[in-house]
Design a protein around this motif. Structure first.
Motif, PDB file in Angstrom:
ATOM      1  N   GLY A 117       0.802  -1.212   0.000  1.00  0.00           N
ATOM      2  CA  GLY A 117       0.000   0.000   0.000  1.00  0.00           C
ATOM      3  C   GLY A 117       0.835   1.263   0.000  1.00  0.00           C
ATOM      4  N   ASP A 118       0.182   2.395  -0.261  1.00  0.00           N
ATOM      5  CA  ASP A 118       0.869   3.683  -0.411  1.00  0.00           C
ATOM      6  C   ASP A 118       0.758   4.517   0.858  1.00  0.00           C
ATOM      7  OD1 ASP A 118       2.086   5.862  -2.100  1.00  0.00           O
ATOM      8  OD2 ASP A 118       0.244   6.851  -1.466  1.00  0.00           O
ATOM      9  N   ASP A 119       1.873   5.157   1.219  1.00  0.00           N
ATOM     10  CA  ASP A 119       1.884   6.039   2.390  1.00  0.00           C
ATOM     11  C   ASP A 119       2.331   7.447   2.022  1.00  0.00           C
ATOM     12  OD1 ASP A 119       4.551   5.597   1.921  1.00  0.00           O
ATOM     13  OD2 ASP A 119       5.069   5.112   3.988  1.00  0.00           O
ATOM     14  N   SER A 120       1.928   7.924   0.835  1.00  0.00           N
ATOM     15  CA  SER A 120       2.238   9.305   0.460  1.00  0.00           C
ATOM     16  C   SER A 120       1.662  10.265   1.488  1.00  0.00           C
ATOM     17  CB  SER A 120       1.645   9.633  -0.911  1.00  0.00           C
ATOM     18  OG  SER A 120       2.244   8.883  -1.930  1.00  0.00           O
ATOM     19  N   GLY A 121       2.359  11.378   1.670  1.00  0.00           N
ATOM     20  CA  GLY A 121       1.881  12.379   2.608  1.00  0.00           C
ATOM     21  C   GLY A 121       2.957  13.376   2.949  1.00  0.00           C
ATOM     22  N   VAL A 122       2.900  13.908   4.156  1.00  0.00           N
ATOM     23  CA  VAL A 122       3.829  14.967   4.548  1.00  0.00           C
ATOM     24  C   VAL A 122       4.108  14.855   6.048  1.00  0.00           C
ATOM     25  CG1 VAL A 122       1.923  16.599   4.899  1.00  0.00           C
ATOM     26  CG2 VAL A 122       4.221  17.470   4.480  1.00  0.00           C
ATOM     27  N   PHE A 123       5.352  15.136   6.420  1.00  0.00           N
ATOM     28  CA  PHE A 123       5.721  15.233   7.821  1.00  0.00           C
ATOM     29  C   PHE A 123       5.606  16.701   8.242  1.00  0.00           C
ATOM     30  CE2 PHE A 123       7.637  11.290   6.486  1.00  0.00           C
ATOM     31  CZ  PHE A 123       7.455  10.451   7.588  1.00  0.00           C
TER      32      PHE A 123
END
Length: 334
Positions: free
Chosen positions: A156-162
């Motif tokens: 699965g994908d965990d694209s995002g931002v910290f």
């Protein structure tokens, strides 16, 4: 340090965990999703700790343009759904089996945008997006537009931002003004998509970064401050095919009540079909973002500026923008 965020176990998924107290960064990531269709827009929320106020001072993207066409982070009073993930692209394709809703049910404001492998962003000293207790932002919602699926792992994908944040009071409140249009471009034409609005908030805005966004047809996007309907000063302009990051504004500028903010996207349509403003990569978008700070605890209102766009709306239109001394060449060239 207190927890920045807390999660309601009955609403949010376990993949997003509570923040460790000895760090000043929090992950706002997709919970290992597996989109089945290209051009899907998915949203995931986090609920903020409303016992304390926090200040977001930076953004470190965790994404690649091989998967994510673009990402947005919304601040909301209430999220668009109570589900851990939902469809949130309005007219775009829908992930089967998921609820469909807007990113926010109320109080929506954009606080970050990313595209085309743009690097991380850090706000100026003393500036932060105010969230939590002493703020209208009670939730953050991550929206990812999935342009391609070939590089999403089987897990699965965990694209995002910290999110970089602090509990230390920041005297300057950050905000984002989003400008955009509707409209369409005829086949084999060069078309100006234009928008402008007069600022109503009595406080002075200090813009410090800008971002442009189009899809494939955009050649130049420019944004301007206009005084007295005819005195133009450039906020920034960029080729939207370059990394769609927030670029710094290299000069001190003030936008005051009564000033007009204006933006133009120059589109060159070599296609044999009319191209409309829409949500998929085969449609177009015309957006100009102004990131700014103001003194005080609240960003300016209203925080969006949208017009109908071409062919019915233009800067010079008598019943539209009504602007004078338009810098036609400079507004459409780099």
């Amino acid at each position: 340090m207190n927890q920045l965020l807390w999660l309601a176990a009955t609403i949010f998924i376990p993949a997003i965990t509570a923040f460790q107290q000895d760090k000043d960064e929090f992950p706002l990531l997709m919970p290992k999703v597996t989109p089945e269709l290209e051009e899907t827009y998915l949203c995931t929320p986090i609920r903020l700790d409303t016992d304390d106020t926090y200040f977001i001072t930076g953004f470190r993207p965790n994404a690649t343009m091989m998967t994510a066409h673009h990402m947005l982070v919304f601040g909301c009073e209430e999220p668009g759904s109570s589900q851990p993930v939902w469809n949130c692209g309005e007219m775009s394709v829908k992930q089967p089996g998921l609820e469909s809703s807007r990113p926010c049910a109320s109080g929506d404001q954009i606080i970050y945008a990313w595209g085309m492998d743009a690097p991380e962003l850090h706000l100026p000293e003393g500036v932060g997006f105010r969230v939590g207790a002493d703020s209208n932002i009670k939730y953050l919602v991550l929206q990812v537009h999935y342009g391609h699926l070939d590089h999403i792992p089987s897990s699965g994908d965990d694209s995002g931002v910290f999110l970089e944040y602090t509990e230390t009071e920041q005297p300057k409140t950050a905000g984002v003004l989003l400008m955009g249009t509707g409209g369409f471009a005829l086949p084999h034409s060069t078309t100006y998509f234009e928008t402008s609005c007069e600022m109503e908030d009595p406080r002075t805005m200090h813009p410090f970064a800008f971002r442009t966004h189009t899809h494939k047809l955009g050649k130049v996007v420019s944004g301007w401050r206009v005084r007295h309907r005819g005195e133009w000063e450039l906020i920034g302009k960029m080729d939207p095919q370059k990394p769609q990051m927030f670029y710094p504004i290299e000069k001190d500028m003030e936008i005051k009540q009564g000033d007009t903010v204006a933006a133009r996207c120059t589109m060159v349509n070599h296609r044999d079909r009319t191209t409309y403003i829409g949500t998929t990569a085969e449609d177009e978008m015309c957006n100009f973002y102004v990131m700014y700070w103001v003194w005080g605890k609240r960003p300016v209102t209203p925080n969006t500026c949208f017009t109908r766009g071409p062919p019915s709306w233009s800067w010079a239109g008598r019943y539209a923008g009504g602007l004078n001394n338009i810098p036609d060449v400079e507004a459409s060239t780099l």
